[in-house]
Design an enzyme around this catalytic site. Structure first.
Site, PDB file in Angstrom:
ATOM      1  N   GLY A 162       0.798  -1.219   0.000  1.00 49.14           N
ATOM      2  CA  GLY A 162       0.000   0.000   0.000  1.00 49.14           C
ATOM      3  C   GLY A 162       0.832   1.270   0.000  1.00 49.14           C
ATOM      4  O   GLY A 162       0.343   2.335  -0.371  1.00 49.14           O
ATOM      5  N   SER A 163       2.077   1.163   0.397  1.00 54.36           N
ATOM      6  CA  SER A 163       2.933   2.350   0.412  1.00 54.36           C
ATOM      7  C   SER A 163       3.618   2.574  -0.934  1.00 54.36           C
ATOM      8  O   SER A 163       4.497   3.435  -1.058  1.00 54.36           O
ATOM      9  CB  SER A 163       3.979   2.206   1.522  1.00 54.36           C
ATOM     10  OG  SER A 163       3.327   2.080   2.754  1.00 54.36           O
ATOM     11  N   SER A 213       6.459   4.191   4.625  1.00 52.20           N
ATOM     12  CA  SER A 213       6.172   2.936   5.325  1.00 52.20           C
ATOM     13  C   SER A 213       5.320   3.231   6.542  1.00 52.20           C
ATOM     14  O   SER A 213       5.758   3.947   7.449  1.00 52.20           O
ATOM     15  CB  SER A 213       7.474   2.248   5.752  1.00 52.20           C
ATOM     16  OG  SER A 213       7.171   1.097   6.507  1.00 52.20           O
ATOM     17  N   LYS A 214       4.135   2.665   6.558  1.00 52.47           N
ATOM     18  CA  LYS A 214       3.245   2.890   7.701  1.00 52.47           C
ATOM     19  C   LYS A 214       3.942   2.483   8.997  1.00 52.47           C
ATOM     20  O   LYS A 214       3.985   3.234   9.960  1.00 52.47           O
ATOM     21  CB  LYS A 214       1.946   2.091   7.506  1.00 52.47           C
ATOM     22  CG  LYS A 214       1.000   2.214   8.662  1.00 52.47           C
ATOM     23  CD  LYS A 214      -0.303   1.475   8.399  1.00 52.47           C
ATOM     24  CE  LYS A 214      -1.111   1.407   9.691  1.00 52.47           C
ATOM     25  NZ  LYS A 214      -2.373   0.719   9.553  1.00 52.47           N
ATOM     26  N   THR A 215       4.515   1.285   9.005  1.00 52.22           N
ATOM     27  CA  THR A 215       5.119   0.768  10.237  1.00 52.22           C
ATOM     28  C   THR A 215       6.572   1.201  10.408  1.00 52.22           C
ATOM     29  O   THR A 215       7.104   1.194  11.504  1.00 52.22           O
ATOM     30  CB  THR A 215       5.104  -0.763  10.198  1.00 52.22           C
ATOM     31  OG1 THR A 215       5.754  -1.166   8.971  1.00 52.22           O
ATOM     32  CG2 THR A 215       3.705  -1.307  10.235  1.00 52.22           C
ATOM     33  N   PHE A 216       7.217   1.518   9.320  1.00 54.33           N
ATOM     34  CA  PHE A 216       8.647   1.814   9.271  1.00 54.33           C
ATOM     35  C   PHE A 216       9.481   0.637   9.786  1.00 54.33           C
ATOM     36  O   PHE A 216      10.578   0.804  10.309  1.00 54.33           O
ATOM     37  CB  PHE A 216       9.006   3.096  10.044  1.00 54.33           C
ATOM     38  CG  PHE A 216       9.939   3.984   9.256  1.00 54.33           C
ATOM     39  CD1 PHE A 216       9.468   4.850   8.297  1.00 54.33           C
ATOM     40  CD2 PHE A 216      11.319   3.923   9.448  1.00 54.33           C
ATOM     41  CE1 PHE A 216      10.322   5.652   7.540  1.00 54.33           C
ATOM     42  CE2 PHE A 216      12.193   4.711   8.699  1.00 54.33           C
ATOM     43  CZ  PHE A 216      11.686   5.582   7.753  1.00 54.33           C
ATOM     44  N   THR A 218       9.131  -2.430   7.742  1.00 50.14           N
ATOM     45  CA  THR A 218       9.058  -3.394   6.647  1.00 50.14           C
ATOM     46  C   THR A 218      10.451  -3.631   6.063  1.00 50.14           C
ATOM     47  O   THR A 218      11.131  -2.689   5.649  1.00 50.14           O
ATOM     48  CB  THR A 218       8.077  -2.882   5.569  1.00 50.14           C
ATOM     49  OG1 THR A 218       6.827  -2.631   6.210  1.00 50.14           O
ATOM     50  CG2 THR A 218       7.881  -3.875   4.449  1.00 50.14           C
ATOM     51  N   GLU A 220      11.779  -4.848   3.361  1.00 46.75           N
ATOM     52  CA  GLU A 220      12.131  -4.384   2.013  1.00 46.75           C
ATOM     53  C   GLU A 220      12.407  -2.882   2.014  1.00 46.75           C
ATOM     54  O   GLU A 220      13.395  -2.396   1.468  1.00 46.75           O
ATOM     55  CB  GLU A 220      10.971  -4.658   1.030  1.00 46.75           C
ATOM     56  CG  GLU A 220      10.716  -6.110   0.718  1.00 46.75           C
ATOM     57  CD  GLU A 220       9.699  -6.751   1.651  1.00 46.75           C
ATOM     58  OE1 GLU A 220       9.552  -6.285   2.807  1.00 46.75           O
ATOM     59  OE2 GLU A 220       9.061  -7.721   1.226  1.00 46.75           O
ATOM     60  N   GLY A 275      -2.856   0.150   5.239  1.00 49.40           N
ATOM     61  CA  GLY A 275      -1.844   0.352   4.194  1.00 49.40           C
ATOM     62  C   GLY A 275      -2.444   0.451   2.803  1.00 49.40           C
ATOM     63  O   GLY A 275      -2.113   1.338   2.013  1.00 49.40           O
ATOM     64  N   ARG A 276      -3.381  -0.455   2.496  1.00 49.32           N
ATOM     65  CA  ARG A 276      -3.946  -0.466   1.131  1.00 49.32           C
ATOM     66  C   ARG A 276      -5.016   0.602   0.930  1.00 49.32           C
ATOM     67  O   ARG A 276      -5.652   0.658  -0.119  1.00 49.32           O
ATOM     68  CB  ARG A 276      -4.462  -1.869   0.795  1.00 49.32           C
ATOM     69  CG  ARG A 276      -5.456  -2.425   1.790  1.00 49.32           C
ATOM     70  CD  ARG A 276      -5.676  -3.926   1.595  1.00 49.32           C
ATOM     71  NE  ARG A 276      -6.481  -4.499   2.652  1.00 49.32           N
ATOM     72  CZ  ARG A 276      -6.015  -4.896   3.835  1.00 49.32           C
ATOM     73  NH1 ARG A 276      -4.733  -4.784   4.104  1.00 49.32           N
ATOM     74  NH2 ARG A 276      -6.824  -5.425   4.733  1.00 49.32           N
ATOM     75  N   GLN A 357      -4.192  -5.887  -4.630  1.00 49.79           N
ATOM     76  CA  GLN A 357      -3.932  -5.792  -3.192  1.00 49.79           C
ATOM     77  C   GLN A 357      -5.205  -5.349  -2.457  1.00 49.79           C
ATOM     78  O   GLN A 357      -5.593  -5.926  -1.444  1.00 49.79           O
ATOM     79  CB  GLN A 357      -2.801  -4.808  -2.863  1.00 49.79           C
ATOM     80  CG  GLN A 357      -2.499  -4.817  -1.348  1.00 49.79           C
ATOM     81  CD  GLN A 357      -1.730  -3.605  -0.830  1.00 49.79           C
ATOM     82  OE1 GLN A 357      -1.686  -2.559  -1.474  1.00 49.79           O
ATOM     83  NE2 GLN A 357      -1.136  -3.739   0.342  1.00 49.79           N
ATOM     84  N   GLU A 361      -6.023  -8.628  -0.418  1.00 45.26           N
ATOM     85  CA  GLU A 361      -5.502  -8.517   0.951  1.00 45.26           C
ATOM     86  C   GLU A 361      -6.656  -8.226   1.932  1.00 45.26           C
ATOM     87  O   GLU A 361      -6.590  -8.576   3.098  1.00 45.26           O
ATOM     88  CB  GLU A 361      -4.425  -7.419   1.037  1.00 45.26           C
ATOM     89  CG  GLU A 361      -3.551  -7.546   2.273  1.00 45.26           C
ATOM     90  CD  GLU A 361      -2.286  -6.687   2.233  1.00 45.26           C
ATOM     91  OE1 GLU A 361      -1.255  -7.149   1.715  1.00 45.26           O
ATOM     92  OE2 GLU A 361      -2.330  -5.543   2.716  1.00 45.26           O
ATOM     93  N   HIS A 392      -5.690  -9.413 -26.485  1.00 45.27           N
ATOM     94  CA  HIS A 392      -4.745 -10.241 -27.238  1.00 45.27           C
ATOM     95  C   HIS A 392      -3.933 -11.133 -26.311  1.00 45.27           C
ATOM     96  O   HIS A 392      -2.903 -11.673 -26.715  1.00 45.27           O
ATOM     97  CB  HIS A 392      -3.822  -9.348 -28.073  1.00 45.27           C
ATOM     98  CG  HIS A 392      -4.590  -8.589 -29.118  1.00 45.27           C
ATOM     99  ND1 HIS A 392      -4.834  -9.092 -30.375  1.00 45.27           N
ATOM    100  CD2 HIS A 392      -5.215  -7.388 -29.058  1.00 45.27           C
ATOM    101  CE1 HIS A 392      -5.556  -8.217 -31.061  1.00 45.27           C
ATOM    102  NE2 HIS A 392      -5.809  -7.179 -30.282  1.00 45.27           N
ATOM    103  N   LYS A 517       6.923 -13.880   6.182  1.00 44.33           N
ATOM    104  CA  LYS A 517       7.937 -12.910   6.635  1.00 44.33           C
ATOM    105  C   LYS A 517       8.760 -13.520   7.774  1.00 44.33           C
ATOM    106  O   LYS A 517       9.978 -13.409   7.810  1.00 44.33           O
ATOM    107  CB  LYS A 517       7.253 -11.647   7.190  1.00 44.33           C
ATOM    108  CG  LYS A 517       6.652 -10.727   6.156  1.00 44.33           C
ATOM    109  CD  LYS A 517       6.321  -9.400   6.869  1.00 44.33           C
ATOM    110  CE  LYS A 517       5.181  -8.662   6.245  1.00 44.33           C
ATOM    111  NZ  LYS A 517       4.698  -7.543   7.046  1.00 44.33           N
TER     112      LYS A 517
HETATM  113  O1  F6P Z   1       1.874  -6.785   2.758  1.00 40.21           O
HETATM  114  C1  F6P Z   1       1.620  -6.473   4.073  1.00 40.21           C
HETATM  115  C2  F6P Z   1       1.646  -5.001   4.314  1.00 40.21           C
HETATM  116  O2  F6P Z   1       1.474  -4.813   5.678  1.00 40.21           O
HETATM  117  C3  F6P Z   1       0.612  -4.217   3.529  1.00 40.21           C
HETATM  118  O3  F6P Z   1      -0.642  -4.252   4.078  1.00 40.21           O
HETATM  119  C4  F6P Z   1       1.221  -2.883   3.502  1.00 40.21           C
HETATM  120  O4  F6P Z   1       0.626  -2.063   2.548  1.00 40.21           O
HETATM  121  C5  F6P Z   1       2.662  -3.227   3.207  1.00 40.21           C
HETATM  122  O5  F6P Z   1       2.882  -4.416   3.947  1.00 40.21           O
HETATM  123  C6  F6P Z   1       3.680  -2.194   3.563  1.00 40.21           C
HETATM  124  O6  F6P Z   1       3.671  -1.882   4.908  1.00 40.21           O
HETATM  125  P1  F6P Z   1       4.363  -0.590   5.467  1.00 40.21           P
HETATM  126  O7  F6P Z   1       3.707   0.596   4.855  1.00 40.21           O
HETATM  127  O8  F6P Z   1       4.188  -0.648   6.947  1.00 40.21           O
HETATM  128  O9  F6P Z   1       5.826  -0.627   5.086  1.00 40.21           O
END
Ligand code: F6P
Length: 557
Positions: A162-163, A213-216, A218, A220, A275-276, A357, A361, A392, A517
């Site tokens: 979602g971010s 990042s909502k949670t900061f 993640t 990745e 997030g989404r 998503q 999700e 196509h 994860k």
């Molecule tokens: O895929 C799981 C998830 O929590 C999503 O719902 C979210 O959009 C994504 O990871 C990113 O999370 P964040 O914004 O906390 O980094």
């Protein structure tokens, strides 16, 4: 009585099962249209917003329904207390029950303050929007300078799920409104290739990194942001320069501060934003930078107008509710597995990815809010791409495959790029596909087109028959403006929520992404340790161990 009963225990559900068995399978669209010259008027609804240019026409008439089924679907919505659950959402009740949170993306776009749910943070929305406005204007007009005094010409949004998907989809959809001399990259994947390609095209003196990042937490995003910061500091040297080139969008101010981001460069949102559902929040900063704050505001206002429609319109005229009910009719009674989103607008080429998503999700769940396992299907597989490319690629299966795959077709009456005959040709396809899907081609029609000899070839004849009766919704809007896009996104958000309300599930958590994860975190030390002899004793199954050993013996030395 339980608060969230299994949908299958509802009276209307049982009656829909009977209706499906007695006639649902046999609804014939050719006959239905012949018998009722007013079918289009009966089964189409217009959405018109008074305060923005958002409007569209939704044609439901090519669905496998008749009046009785339609009314029974509406009874299902009533009996499942969709209106009450919707109102609870707008009132800020903690309907995300597993996490004990409100679900208030509607408050992010409530600029006229029509709803005012009494939830902490709602009164801060305006202030954050003002911050986004000021910052995006400074960057766009060149007042915001990089560490060598140059203007920003490149932004890199670093986020995932979602971010990432919302900003990516909207920036693409609203490209006609974009500041074309500002390049935007979106890096999401942990695959180093994604970041490497963005950095290759960027200059550290003129690049702004947006860590979204909502949670900061993640993995990745934090890894990608760290790589970007290392790359930046290689040129800039002094850590103090990070302040001019890194901003954070998060609910976790503490973690963003620890990462080294200046408080002044943080854009916050709240845990009641999923997030989404977050593109309307600070996560939309890249959208503001690309299309300008005023256009972002139009996007919010268009969505808000749809929120008002969803909140205030009776069920039988409520577009998101109707879309949700038809979806349930196919998923749970016809046994459909998928649902296609097919926009005939190149700018909407990421729309289906976004709602993959948004829908999967949200509604890919098996447990009701009362903790019972459902005994029916929930969210479908969502896929699609911009017309006419899909025609196509995968439409063959939609027309003649063994599965019934309901589709939504979307198209603008006006193109942003009226180029010779292109738009009429595009729209002729947009009109033709639902027509072909609904009415098909009979054996008689096929034979008429064949030579006398080919008519004897039964394989050829049968291969050319289209059974028809393949359901679609068609949605047309005047032009893809920010407000129209906002309203369309909000419409699908509310469709998804309505389906979740009926299925009795929590559409607003995403526990299902956690296990993978956790396991990846366990496997990583094995890979980093690099000792093949330790793999077998590490407690994994033989398949995971075999693959791990293959990786360790073949990876770059
Ligand atoms: O895929 C799981 C998830 O929590 C999503 O719902 C979210 O959009 C994504 O990871 C990113 O999370 P964040 O914004 O906390 O980094």
């Amino acid at each position: 009585m339980s608060q969230h009963p299994l949908a299958s225990s509802l009276q209307a559900w049982k009656e829909l099962e009977q209706l499906y068995a007695s006639k649902g399978k046999q609804i014939n669209l050719t006959k239905a249209f012949k018998d009722d010259p007013k079918r289009f008027e009966t089964y189409s609804r217009s959405f018109n917003s008074s305060k923005t240019d958002a409007s569209f026409l939704t044609d439901f008439s090519k669905n496998l329904i008749d009046d009785e089924i339609y009314k029974k679907l509406l009874s299902l919505a009533k009996e499942a207390k969709v209106e009450q659950q919707r109102d609870d959402m707008f009132a800020g009740k903690p309907i995300n029950s597993s996490e004990g949170r409100s679900v208030l993306h509607i408050a992010l776009r409530d600029l006229p303050q029509d709803f005012n749910p009494p939830v902490e943070g709602v009164d801060e929305v305006k202030g954050e929007l003002e911050h986004m406005k000021q910052f995006s204007e400074q960057v766009r007009n060149g007042q915001w300078k990089g560490y060598t005094g140059k203007q920003i010409d490149t932004i890199v949004n670093i986020g995932i799920g979602g971010s990432d998907l919302g900003p990516v989809m909207v920036c693409e959809a609203l490209k006609p409104y974009a500041k074309r001399d500002l390049t935007a990259h979106f890096v999401s994947n942990i695959d180093g290739t994604h970041m490497a390609e963005a950095l290759r095209a960027s200059n550290p003196e003129t690049t702004l990194f947006i860590v979204a990042s909502k949670t900061f937490t993640t993995q990745e995003t934090i890894t990608n942001a760290t790589t970007a910061r290392d790359w930046f500091l290689k040129s800039a040297g002094d850590k103090a320069h990070v302040a001019k080139h890194f901003v954070a969008l998060s609910t976790n101010v503490k973690a963003a501060t620890e990462f080294g981001i200046d408080k002044a460069n943080m854009f916050k949102f709240w845990d009641w934003v999923g997030g989404r559902y977050s593109l309307w929040s600070a996560i939309g900063l890249s959208i503001c930078l690309v299309i300008g704050y005023n256009n972002f505001e139009q996007l919010l206002l268009g969505a808000h107008e749809m929120d008002l429609h969803y909140k205030n319109t009776p069920l039988d005229k409520n577009i998101p509710v109707l879309l949700a009910l038809f979806g349930i009719w196919y998923t749970d009674f016809h046994g459909c597995q998928a649902h296609m989103l097919l926009p005939y607008d190149q700018y909407m080429c990421r729309f289906a990815d976004y709602f993959q998503q948004g829908d999967m999700e949200s509604n890919g769940k098996t447990i009701t809010k009362d903790g019972e396992r459902v005994n029916y299907e929930t969210g479908p597989i969502i896929a699609g791409q911009a017309g006419t490319n899909g025609q196509h690629a995968f439409y063959q299966e939609i027309h003649q495959g063994t599965r019934l795959i309901p589709c939504d077709f979307l198209a603008p009456a006006q193109s942003h790029n009226p180029l010779g005959p292109h738009h009429d040709i595009l729209i002729s396809n947009f009109l033709a596909q639902p027509e072909a899907l609904a009415f098909g081609k009979s054996e008689e029609e096929v034979k008429k087109e064949l030579s006398a000899q080919d008519q004897q070839n039964s394989f050829l004849v049968k291969s050319k028959i289209f059974e028809g009766n393949r359901p679609t919704n068609s949605i047309m809007f005047p032009k893809l403006t920010p407000a129209v896009l906002g309203a369309l996104i909000a419409m699908y958000e509310h469709k998804i929520a309505t389906q979740g309300f009926i299925w009795g599930i929590n559409s607003f958590d995403q526990m299902g992404v956690e296990l993978g994860k956790v396991l990846a975190k366990k496997i990583l030390p094995l890979l980093q340790g690099g000792d093949v002899s330790k793999v077998d004793g590490a407690g994994h199954d033989s398949s995971t161990s075999g693959l791990t050993k293959y990786y360790l013996t073949h990876r770059q030395k």
